[in-house]
Design an enzyme around this catalytic site. Sequence first.
Site, PDB file in Angstrom:
ATOM      1  N   ASN A 110       0.816  -1.220   0.000  1.00  0.00           N
ATOM      2  CA  ASN A 110       0.000   0.000   0.000  1.00  0.00           C
ATOM      3  C   ASN A 110       0.851   1.272   0.000  1.00  0.00           C
ATOM      4  OD1 ASN A 110      -2.551   1.597   2.105  1.00  0.00           O
ATOM      5  ND2 ASN A 110      -2.507   1.430  -0.108  1.00  0.00           N
ATOM      6  N   ASP A 150       5.030  -5.512  -9.613  1.00  0.00           N
ATOM      7  CA  ASP A 150       5.499  -4.805  -8.416  1.00  0.00           C
ATOM      8  C   ASP A 150       6.718  -3.952  -8.789  1.00  0.00           C
ATOM      9  OD1 ASP A 150       6.508  -4.015  -5.994  1.00  0.00           O
ATOM     10  OD2 ASP A 150       6.356  -5.989  -5.058  1.00  0.00           O
TER      11      ASP A 150
HETATM   12  P1  4NP Z   1       3.297  -2.209  -3.426  1.00  0.00           P
HETATM   13  O1  4NP Z   1       4.889  -2.384  -3.496  1.00  0.00           O
HETATM   14  O2  4NP Z   1       2.739  -3.554  -3.029  1.00  0.00           O
HETATM   15  O3  4NP Z   1       2.940  -1.844  -4.824  1.00  0.00           O
HETATM   16  O4  4NP Z   1       3.014  -1.126  -2.416  1.00  0.00           O
HETATM   17  C1  4NP Z   1       5.656  -2.876  -2.417  1.00  0.00           C
HETATM   18  C2  4NP Z   1       5.874  -2.077  -1.329  1.00  0.00           C
HETATM   19  C3  4NP Z   1       6.634  -2.535  -0.273  1.00  0.00           C
HETATM   20  C4  4NP Z   1       7.169  -3.817  -0.324  1.00  0.00           C
HETATM   21  C5  4NP Z   1       6.939  -4.621  -1.422  1.00  0.00           C
HETATM   22  C6  4NP Z   1       6.172  -4.145  -2.473  1.00  0.00           C
HETATM   23  N1  4NP Z   1       7.970  -4.278   0.736  1.00  0.00           N
HETATM   24  O5  4NP Z   1       8.483  -5.394   0.649  1.00  0.00           O
HETATM   25  O6  4NP Z   1       8.113  -3.562   1.755  1.00  0.00           O
END
Ligand code: 4NP
Length: 158
Positions: A11, A124
């Site tokens: 998020n 991602d």
């Molecule tokens: P999101 O991306 O799911 O698009 O917000 C990520 C944000 C943080 C992490 C991985 C994906 N993380 O591993 O902290």
Amino acid sequence: MIKVLFVCLGNICRSPMAEGLFRDLVGKRELADRIHIDSAGTHGYHIGDPPDERACRAMAHHGVDIGRLEGRKVRAVDLDEFDYVLAMDRSNLRDLERLAGGPRSHVRLFLEFAGNSTEREVPDPYYGGPEGFERVYALLEDAAVGLLGDIERRLSRP
Ligand code: 4NP
């Protein structure tokens, strides 16, 4: 009121971008008072955090400020309260289905609404460069237009 929740892992990248982009589109179509928009993560790593700087920059590049959004974790009650719960990738969808106790028709991949792309997952962008965030923006924009069409049809039904 139609309620839309965008969901990714943290998020802080994809789902706040989707939230900002969709809110901007809905505002331009003067439907802000008919559509409630929110976002959440399947994991709690970034509760209370603002979106990733790279996500903010990519959105600012398209004229949308998401800097004041705050990360939160999705809750089981969200699955009852929202009309659309839209996952960015299949891993997010699996996590949501686990939370829901099984598949639900309103819990779907956001890119199912994309009209131009045949891709079904928003990649991602967390471990990549700025071009990943631009790619995310383009995919989200395509699906946002399709989603708004779906909601407009729903709102115009007697
Ligand atoms: P999101 O991306 O799911 O698009 O917000 C990520 C944000 C943080 C992490 C991985 C994906 N993380 O591993 O902290």
